[in-house]
Design an enzyme around this catalytic site. Structure first.
Site, mmCIF file in Angstrom:
data_model
loop_
_atom_site.group_PDB
_atom_site.id
_atom_site.type_symbol
_atom_site.label_atom_id
_atom_site.label_comp_id
_atom_site.label_asym_id
_atom_site.label_seq_id
_atom_site.Cartn_x
_atom_site.Cartn_y
_atom_site.Cartn_z
ATOM 1 C CB ALA A 1 13.681 99.620 12.416
ATOM 2 C CG HIS B 1 4.109 97.357 12.597
ATOM 3 N ND1 HIS B 1 5.249 97.882 13.145
ATOM 4 C CD2 HIS B 1 3.085 97.973 13.216
ATOM 5 C CE1 HIS B 1 4.924 98.793 14.050
ATOM 6 N NE2 HIS B 1 3.620 98.857 14.115
ATOM 7 C CB CYS C 1 -9.684 81.558 8.035
ATOM 8 S SG CYS C 1 -8.231 81.172 7.047
ATOM 9 C CB THR D 1 19.762 99.300 10.742
ATOM 10 O OG1 THR D 1 19.887 99.222 12.152
ATOM 11 C CG2 THR D 1 18.516 100.070 10.402
HETATM 12 ZN ZN LIG Z 1 -8.740 81.384 4.875
#
Ligand SMILES: [Zn+2]
Length: 235
Positions: A28, A109, A120, A32
């Site tokens: 992060a 994340h 898929c 910032t």
């Molecule tokens: Zn798909």
């Protein structure tokens, strides 16, 4: 520490020049500096996510947030053929926005601007307005929620590149969340040099070969500029 900043930047530039398998790891802290809210503050993105609350409405849209000189420096390393892989804990899309090739990037994340097909795994832009993938699967947010495991598709190449790295640079992460925090350890075990650019403390500070407590924007762009000089590339 402050007095030898120039010297440390020179060392970083030399290590970048010599590196054959550079891996960059961002958290992060790099964003910032683009004016994004503090992710761990009382109303921060992660704090709210942990309470299962949606992100607080920002005064401006995510799309209007621009990459800063830190992001751009990493993209420069890609252009110079130096960057082998980029691992990011951020969901803000700023690496892709700054021109990082998706194949060189693991977003541990997820990404706020992307939906993921539950069947898929394909990622599509949220702005496309689609709810179903071409394969018939349902499209859901690609952001990894609290308590959800990180995706193998991102973890596997991240660990592999960490193990292969000879230079591992942490940019704006306090390295407290596992398994992400295990990656610099893998790099160290493989004999890589570890560089940490983060204003706060990290559990790896005593093992870092080079440590910057300065702002990312005061370190990375200068190091890349000196790298270009070493590579005999002049702007
Ligand atoms: Zn798909």
């Amino acid at each position: 520490m402050k007095e030898n900043l120039e010297k440390r930047i020179n060392t970083l530039a030399e290590w970048l020049y010599e590196s054959r398998h550079l891996v960059v790891f961002t958290g992060a802290g790099i964003s910032t500096e683009s004016g994004l809210p503090d992710f761990r503050g009382p109303d921060g993105l992660w704090t709210r996510r942990d309470k299962r609350l949606p992100p607080k409405a920002m005064s401006r849209s995510w799309d209007s947030v621009e990459p800063n000189s830190g992001h751009i420096s990493i993209t420069d390393l890609q252009k110079l053929g130096k960057l082998q892989f980029l691992i990011s804990q951020n969901v803000d899309n700023l690496h892709i926005k700054s021109g990082i090739h998706p194949d060189l990037l693991a977003e541990l994340h997820g990404n706020m601007t992307k939906l993921r097909c539950m069947r898929c795994g394909k990622k599509v832009d949220q702005s496309d307005g689609m709810t179903m993938c071409g394969c018939g699967g349902r499209l859901v947010s690609s952001v990894v929620n609290f308590g959800e495991p990180l995706r193998e598709k991102d973890l596997r190449p991240s660990f592999k590149h960490s193990q292969e790295s000879d230079l591992f640079i942490v940019v704006g992460s306090s390295l407290v969340v596992t398994p992400a925090a295990d990656m610099p350890l893998e790099a160290l075990r493989s004999g890589a040099k570890l560089v940490i650019i983060n204003q706060g403390k990290t559990p790896f500070d005593h093992r870092a070969h080079l440590r910057f407590y300065e702002k990312i924007g005061d370190v990375l762009p200068k190091a890349v500029k000196r790298l270009k000089r070493l590579m005999r590339l002049f702007e």
